[in-house]
Design a protein around this motif. Structure first.
Motif, PDB file in Angstrom:
ATOM      1  N   GLY A  41       0.818  -1.214   0.000  1.00  0.00           N
ATOM      2  CA  GLY A  41       0.000   0.000   0.000  1.00  0.00           C
ATOM      3  C   GLY A  41       0.846   1.256   0.000  1.00  0.00           C
ATOM      4  O   GLY A  41       0.499   2.256  -0.645  1.00  0.00           O
ATOM      5  N   LEU A  42       1.976   1.228   0.718  1.00  0.00           N
ATOM      6  CA  LEU A  42       2.874   2.390   0.733  1.00  0.00           C
ATOM      7  C   LEU A  42       3.461   2.643  -0.655  1.00  0.00           C
ATOM      8  O   LEU A  42       3.569   3.800  -1.093  1.00  0.00           O
ATOM      9  N   VAL A  43       3.858   1.570  -1.348  1.00  0.00           N
ATOM     10  CA  VAL A  43       4.373   1.726  -2.716  1.00  0.00           C
ATOM     11  C   VAL A  43       3.274   2.267  -3.626  1.00  0.00           C
ATOM     12  O   VAL A  43       3.505   3.167  -4.445  1.00  0.00           O
ATOM     13  N   ASP A  44       2.067   1.724  -3.468  1.00  0.00           N
ATOM     14  CA  ASP A  44       0.910   2.137  -4.259  1.00  0.00           C
ATOM     15  C   ASP A  44       0.670   3.638  -4.102  1.00  0.00           C
ATOM     16  O   ASP A  44       0.637   4.405  -5.074  1.00  0.00           O
ATOM     17  N   GLN A  45       0.536   4.074  -2.862  1.00  0.00           N
ATOM     18  CA  GLN A  45       0.219   5.471  -2.595  1.00  0.00           C
ATOM     19  C   GLN A  45       1.421   6.373  -2.862  1.00  0.00           C
ATOM     20  O   GLN A  45       1.263   7.499  -3.343  1.00  0.00           O
ATOM     21  N   GLY A  46       2.625   5.878  -2.552  1.00  0.00           N
ATOM     22  CA  GLY A  46       3.813   6.691  -2.783  1.00  0.00           C
ATOM     23  C   GLY A  46       4.026   7.009  -4.247  1.00  0.00           C
ATOM     24  O   GLY A  46       4.412   8.142  -4.609  1.00  0.00           O
ATOM     25  N   SER A  47       3.766   6.037  -5.127  1.00  0.00           N
ATOM     26  CA  SER A  47       3.937   6.284  -6.564  1.00  0.00           C
ATOM     27  C   SER A  47       2.932   7.320  -7.058  1.00  0.00           C
ATOM     28  O   SER A  47       3.260   8.176  -7.889  1.00  0.00           O
ATOM     29  N   ILE A  48       1.708   7.262  -6.521  1.00  0.00           N
ATOM     30  CA  ILE A  48       0.688   8.237  -6.915  1.00  0.00           C
ATOM     31  C   ILE A  48       1.087   9.633  -6.451  1.00  0.00           C
ATOM     32  O   ILE A  48       0.968  10.618  -7.201  1.00  0.00           O
ATOM     33  N   LEU A  49       1.578   9.749  -5.222  1.00  0.00           N
ATOM     34  CA  LEU A  49       1.990  11.056  -4.706  1.00  0.00           C
ATOM     35  C   LEU A  49       3.146  11.630  -5.517  1.00  0.00           C
ATOM     36  O   LEU A  49       3.209  12.846  -5.757  1.00  0.00           O
ATOM     37  N   LEU A  50       4.057  10.769  -5.949  1.00  0.00           N
ATOM     38  CA  LEU A  50       5.163  11.231  -6.801  1.00  0.00           C
ATOM     39  C   LEU A  50       4.638  11.802  -8.117  1.00  0.00           C
ATOM     40  O   LEU A  50       5.073  12.868  -8.563  1.00  0.00           O
ATOM     41  N   VAL A  51       3.709  11.076  -8.732  1.00  0.00           N
ATOM     42  CA  VAL A  51       3.151  11.542 -10.007  1.00  0.00           C
ATOM     43  C   VAL A  51       2.412  12.858  -9.815  1.00  0.00           C
ATOM     44  O   VAL A  51       2.529  13.785 -10.623  1.00  0.00           O
ATOM     45  N   VAL A  52       1.637  12.949  -8.735  1.00  0.00           N
ATOM     46  CA  VAL A  52       0.881  14.176  -8.475  1.00  0.00           C
ATOM     47  C   VAL A  52       1.833  15.355  -8.283  1.00  0.00           C
ATOM     48  O   VAL A  52       1.612  16.443  -8.835  1.00  0.00           O
ATOM     49  N   TYR A  53       2.900  15.155  -7.522  1.00  0.00           N
ATOM     50  CA  TYR A  53       3.848  16.250  -7.285  1.00  0.00           C
ATOM     51  C   TYR A  53       4.517  16.704  -8.584  1.00  0.00           C
ATOM     52  O   TYR A  53       4.584  17.904  -8.880  1.00  0.00           O
ATOM     53  N   THR A  54       5.006  15.742  -9.366  1.00  0.00           N
ATOM     54  CA  THR A  54       5.680  16.119 -10.621  1.00  0.00           C
ATOM     55  C   THR A  54       4.693  16.724 -11.623  1.00  0.00           C
ATOM     56  O   THR A  54       5.024  17.676 -12.327  1.00  0.00           O
ATOM     57  N   ALA A  55       3.471  16.171 -11.659  1.00  0.00           N
ATOM     58  CA  ALA A  55       2.472  16.686 -12.603  1.00  0.00           C
ATOM     59  C   ALA A  55       2.098  18.120 -12.266  1.00  0.00           C
ATOM     60  O   ALA A  55       2.057  18.999 -13.139  1.00  0.00           O
ATOM     61  N   PHE A  56       1.828  18.375 -11.000  1.00  0.00           N
ATOM     62  CA  PHE A  56       1.426  19.727 -10.621  1.00  0.00           C
ATOM     63  C   PHE A  56       2.601  20.693 -10.634  1.00  0.00           C
ATOM     64  O   PHE A  56       2.408  21.895 -10.862  1.00  0.00           O
ATOM     65  N   SER A  57       3.808  20.203 -10.423  1.00  0.00           N
ATOM     66  CA  SER A  57       4.976  21.083 -10.566  1.00  0.00           C
ATOM     67  C   SER A  57       5.066  21.623 -11.987  1.00  0.00           C
ATOM     68  O   SER A  57       5.225  22.833 -12.211  1.00  0.00           O
ATOM     69  N   ALA A  58       4.970  20.716 -12.962  1.00  0.00           N
ATOM     70  CA  ALA A  58       5.025  21.149 -14.358  1.00  0.00           C
ATOM     71  C   ALA A  58       3.860  22.063 -14.705  1.00  0.00           C
ATOM     72  O   ALA A  58       4.027  23.063 -15.416  1.00  0.00           O
ATOM     73  N   ALA A  59       2.674  21.738 -14.169  1.00  0.00           N
ATOM     74  CA  ALA A  59       1.498  22.557 -14.478  1.00  0.00           C
ATOM     75  C   ALA A  59       1.604  23.943 -13.847  1.00  0.00           C
ATOM     76  O   ALA A  59       1.219  24.947 -14.461  1.00  0.00           O
TER      77      ALA A  59
END
Length: 336
Positions: free
Chosen positions: A199-217
């Motif tokens: 679950g930590l890997v699951d949620q951690g990967s999503i948080l990484l994508v969200v951070y990088t996605a919103f950084s670029a946006a």
């Protein structure tokens, strides 16, 4: 009725924190490249673990209820995309064109797995069928979601996605998943015993994508393009989609002659959209400047569906208890 059931869970709070961090401290330059590489590795690991976790025995055990599974898949991959396209005259005035593409993407996503099964269990529904339907939806979505997204974006007149990129995306997601299925015989037991770590890997990967996605946006001026009235319009759009899906699955399952337990499974599996699958797929499918607008609808829909389905599951459970009490009372009277 307790207000706690309407409050966001810890993971949703982490998502909000990721968006705030990206807004205040967006990654750029070399840090952005490093985060992109780490995100790609995390996504590959995520789908590998999903493959290792998915029980083939559970799928085989529930596959005989084919009418139920087809109904869930029809809601997920037919009803939702049709709603996204047919309601365009209503939806588009409420949001920006970029957000509407995110809504179309939301409509193509597979169902959730964990929460669909959990809510079905709480509501006293057909849990084995929920395991099968939700798992099948997640697996099929690896292939169907990119293809549907390409078709719907083209229908929206946005130029579409190249089939080469869609094929590459399917390959990037499907290969780790198949590798996980192959490795299941050796690591499947370990994965099942360490669900919190997974679950930590699951949620951690999503948080990484969200951070990088919103950084670029954010670097592209996301918040200047998203005033409060547009954000309010997006909430209305999500509410409309969720309400129609819940009503369609509930009354449609009754019209098709399903019993109460199967109806519950169809409602909770057929009305949900997966944040866990959606954000990694979006990261592979759309260019970085678009990602913030693309993933925002599914992030809001995620919390909305959790709150709504929590209330519905408890309502179904109370009705089941009431029926059981009535049946027990009638049994006692008959014995006398």
């Amino acid at each position: 009725m307790s207000l706690r059931r309407f409050l966001p869970d810890n993971f949703t709070l982490c998502l909000i924190a990721s968006v705030i961090t990206a807004s205040l401290l967006p990654c750029r330059g070399g840090a952005a490249v490093a985060f992109d590489g780490l995100t790609n590795l995390a996504i590959a690991l995520l789908f590998f673990l999903h493959g290792a976790k998915l029980s083939r025995e559970a799928v085989i055990a529930g596959v005989t209820n084919w009418r139920l599974h087809l109904t869930v898949l029809a809601s997920t991959f037919v009803l939702f995309p049709l709603l996204g396209l047919l309601l365009k005259p209503l939806l588009l005035p409420l949001v920006t064109p970029a957000l509407y593409v995110g809504i179309l993407f939301l409509c193509t996503l597979p169902s959730t797995v964990q929460s669909s099964i959990a809510f079905t269990s709480i509501a006293r529904g057909n849990v084995p069928a929920a395991v099968c339907s939700a798992s099948a939806s997640s697996l099929i979505g690896i292939v169907v979601t990119p293809l549907l997204t390409g078709l719907m974006v083209q229908a929206h007149g946005q130029g579409g996605l190249s089939w080469h990129s869609v094929g590459a995306i399917v390959l990037q997601l499907f290969v780790p998943f198949v590798a996980g299925q192959i490795a299941q015989r050796w690591i499947g037991g370990w994965v099942q015993r360490h669900r919190p770590l997974i679950g930590l890997v699951d949620q951690g990967s999503i948080l990484l994508v969200v951070y990088t996605a919103f950084s670029a946006a954010v670097l592209q001026g996301l918040w200047k393009q998203l005033p409060l009235p547009v954000l309010g319009g997006l909430l209305i759009v999500n509410a409309v989609l969720l309400a129609i899906a819940l009503l369609a699955t509930r009354y449609g399952s009754r019209a098709l002659g399903f019993d109460r337990e199967d109806e519950i499974t169809i409602v909770f599996c057929g009305s949900k959209k997966s944040l866990a699958s959606g954000i990694p797929i979006a990261n592979l499918l759309f260019p970085a400047p678009m990602l913030g607008m693309i993933v925002l609808p599914i992030m809001l829909f995620h919390q909305m569906q959790l709150m709504t389905c929590a209330v519905l599951a408890r309502r179904y459970a109370r009705r089941a208890e009431a029926r059981r009490e009535v049946a027990n009372g009638q049994t006692v009277i008959a014995e006398r």
